[in-house]
Design a protein around this motif. Structure first.
Motif, PDB file in Angstrom:
ATOM      1  N   ARG A 199      43.031  70.288  40.512  1.00 54.03           N
ATOM      2  CA  ARG A 199      41.878  70.696  41.290  1.00 54.03           C
ATOM      3  C   ARG A 199      40.554  70.429  40.765  1.00 54.03           C
ATOM      4  O   ARG A 199      40.537  70.812  39.320  1.00 54.03           O
ATOM      5  N   LYS A 200      39.805  69.689  41.306  1.00 54.46           N
ATOM      6  CA  LYS A 200      38.603  69.226  40.533  1.00 54.46           C
ATOM      7  C   LYS A 200      37.589  70.517  40.550  1.00 54.46           C
ATOM      8  O   LYS A 200      37.452  71.418  41.519  1.00 54.46           O
ATOM      9  N   LEU A 201      36.935  70.540  39.497  1.00 56.65           N
ATOM     10  CA  LEU A 201      35.812  71.563  39.373  1.00 56.65           C
ATOM     11  C   LEU A 201      34.518  70.999  40.311  1.00 56.65           C
ATOM     12  O   LEU A 201      34.166  70.124  39.900  1.00 56.65           O
ATOM     13  N   GLN A 202      34.259  72.059  41.147  1.00 60.48           N
ATOM     14  CA  GLN A 202      33.190  71.695  42.155  1.00 60.48           C
ATOM     15  C   GLN A 202      31.862  72.291  41.268  1.00 60.48           C
ATOM     16  O   GLN A 202      31.052  73.096  41.691  1.00 60.48           O
ATOM     17  N   LEU A 203      31.202  71.569  40.282  1.00 62.38           N
ATOM     18  CA  LEU A 203      30.312  71.804  39.240  1.00 62.38           C
ATOM     19  C   LEU A 203      28.920  71.480  40.197  1.00 62.38           C
ATOM     20  O   LEU A 203      27.906  72.376  39.854  1.00 62.38           O
ATOM     21  N   ALA A 204      28.887  70.698  41.331  1.00 63.34           N
ATOM     22  CA  ALA A 204      27.560  70.655  41.876  1.00 63.34           C
ATOM     23  C   ALA A 204      27.202  71.769  42.647  1.00 63.34           C
ATOM     24  O   ALA A 204      25.937  72.057  42.981  1.00 63.34           O
ATOM     25  N   ASN A 205      28.276  72.799  43.041  1.00 64.31           N
ATOM     26  CA  ASN A 205      27.916  74.047  43.713  1.00 64.31           C
ATOM     27  C   ASN A 205      27.049  74.943  42.816  1.00 64.31           C
ATOM     28  O   ASN A 205      26.472  75.949  43.232  1.00 64.31           O
ATOM     29  N   MET A 206      27.095  74.630  41.578  1.00 64.57           N
ATOM     30  CA  MET A 206      26.226  75.637  40.540  1.00 64.57           C
ATOM     31  C   MET A 206      24.965  75.089  40.300  1.00 64.57           C
ATOM     32  O   MET A 206      23.948  75.608  39.778  1.00 64.57           O
ATOM     33  N   GLU A 207      24.432  73.902  40.644  1.00 63.60           N
ATOM     34  CA  GLU A 207      23.480  72.923  40.316  1.00 63.60           C
ATOM     35  C   GLU A 207      22.180  73.897  40.774  1.00 63.60           C
ATOM     36  O   GLU A 207      21.030  73.717  39.971  1.00 63.60           O
ATOM     37  N   GLU A 208      21.947  74.180  41.981  1.00 66.92           N
ATOM     38  CA  GLU A 208      20.861  75.136  42.749  1.00 66.92           C
ATOM     39  C   GLU A 208      20.639  76.115  41.838  1.00 66.92           C
ATOM     40  O   GLU A 208      19.391  76.537  41.456  1.00 66.92           O
ATOM     41  N   ASP A 209      21.555  76.985  41.529  1.00 65.69           N
ATOM     42  CA  ASP A 209      21.605  78.460  40.762  1.00 65.69           C
ATOM     43  C   ASP A 209      20.922  77.798  39.319  1.00 65.69           C
ATOM     44  O   ASP A 209      20.163  78.806  38.936  1.00 65.69           O
ATOM     45  N   ILE A 210      21.595  77.150  38.746  1.00 67.61           N
ATOM     46  CA  ILE A 210      21.136  76.587  37.451  1.00 67.61           C
ATOM     47  C   ILE A 210      19.535  76.385  37.407  1.00 67.61           C
ATOM     48  O   ILE A 210      18.850  76.851  36.530  1.00 67.61           O
ATOM     49  N   LYS A 211      19.259  75.419  38.434  1.00 70.24           N
ATOM     50  CA  LYS A 211      17.990  75.017  38.405  1.00 70.24           C
ATOM     51  C   LYS A 211      16.866  76.026  38.469  1.00 70.24           C
ATOM     52  O   LYS A 211      15.917  76.254  37.795  1.00 70.24           O
ATOM     53  N   ALA A 212      17.154  76.956  39.591  1.00 70.06           N
ATOM     54  CA  ALA A 212      16.321  78.167  39.820  1.00 70.06           C
ATOM     55  C   ALA A 212      16.279  79.127  38.426  1.00 70.06           C
ATOM     56  O   ALA A 212      15.257  79.369  38.186  1.00 70.06           O
TER      57      ALA A 212
END
Length: 237
Positions: free
Chosen positions: A196-209
């Motif tokens: 199962r691939k880790l969908q780290l892109a899903n976190m990018e917006e939250d991390i940026k904010a």
């Protein structure tokens, strides 16, 4: 002495206390030889535990598949497949569960005790991030720490979700492979591995904010363990 009684290794206690010579530890150990022997598990009790403990049962099955014993060591969240007899562990991270992101660390699907432990760790790390966003950051390293720790906390949450997944057979071995950004699940019965691939892109917006919301205090010259020291244990640099 308290650390020794609770199974913390001498190298770790030396690191905590800042001693260079491991022999110095002996002056602080007050447990008698009889008490030490009483704490050592025997083979029978270990086998009895394996019958009821999913963690130990899976570790035993893994060892049998390898064709030899002693290839795995039980941990707080599963078991380690590194041969610690010949290769001591040098892995550290910034979480309560020290083995979580190590590739040699194995977690067991539906292991309730380990899942509860990891959930508590996840709560602590989420709280750290919340408090960090509210406080003034002591230096520019803070933004890097926040970004990396957010990703690590996300991966921990993903690991918990996989361990609780009802579609995964009970007792399956789960490993987090950070360098490939994936979680591997091994079914010990069928000896098949799924990924199962880790969908780290899903976190990018939250991390940026969250990073943009951090306020850096340019007048603060005091090192912070939440930033400088913590960066030594990052997994996504």
């Amino acid at each position: 002495d308290y650390g020794n009684r609770n199974g913390i290794s001498d190298p770790i206690m030396n690191a905590f206390s800042g001693r260079a010579d491991t022999r110095h530890i002996e002056w602080y150990l007050h447990e008698s030889d009889q008490d030490t022997l009483a704490r050592m598990p025997n083979k029978k009790s270990y086998e009895e535990q394996a019958e009821s403990n999913i963690n130990v049962s899976s570790m035993k099955e893994y060892s049998e598949m390898k064709g030899k014993g002693g290839v795995a060591t039980e941990t707080a969240t599963g078991f380690c497949i590194q041969n610690l007899m010949y290769e001591p562990c040098e892995y550290l991270n910034d979480f309560i569960g020290q083995c979580i992101f190590c590739e040699q660390s194995c977690h067991i699907a539906h292991d309730k005790e380990s899942i509860d432990f990891l959930k508590k760790d996840c709560e602590v790390q989420t709280k750290r991030l919340e408090q960090f966003r509210k406080a003034k950051a002591p230096n520019e390293h803070a933004k890097n720490w926040y970004k990396v720790h957010s990703k690590n906390t996300f991966v921990l949450n993903e690991l918990i979700n996989v361990m609780e997944d009802e579609t995964i057979p009970k007792g399956s071995v789960i490993r987090v492979i950070i360098r490939k950004q994936e979680i591997r699940i091994a079914d010990l019965k069928t000896q098949k591995i799924s990924i199962r691939k880790l969908q780290l892109a899903n976190m990018e917006e939250d991390i940026k904010a969250g990073t943009e919301a951090l306020t850096v205090d340019p007048n603060c010259d005091v090192d912070s363990k939440e930033t400088d020291d913590g960066l030594d244990f990052l997994n996504f640099l």
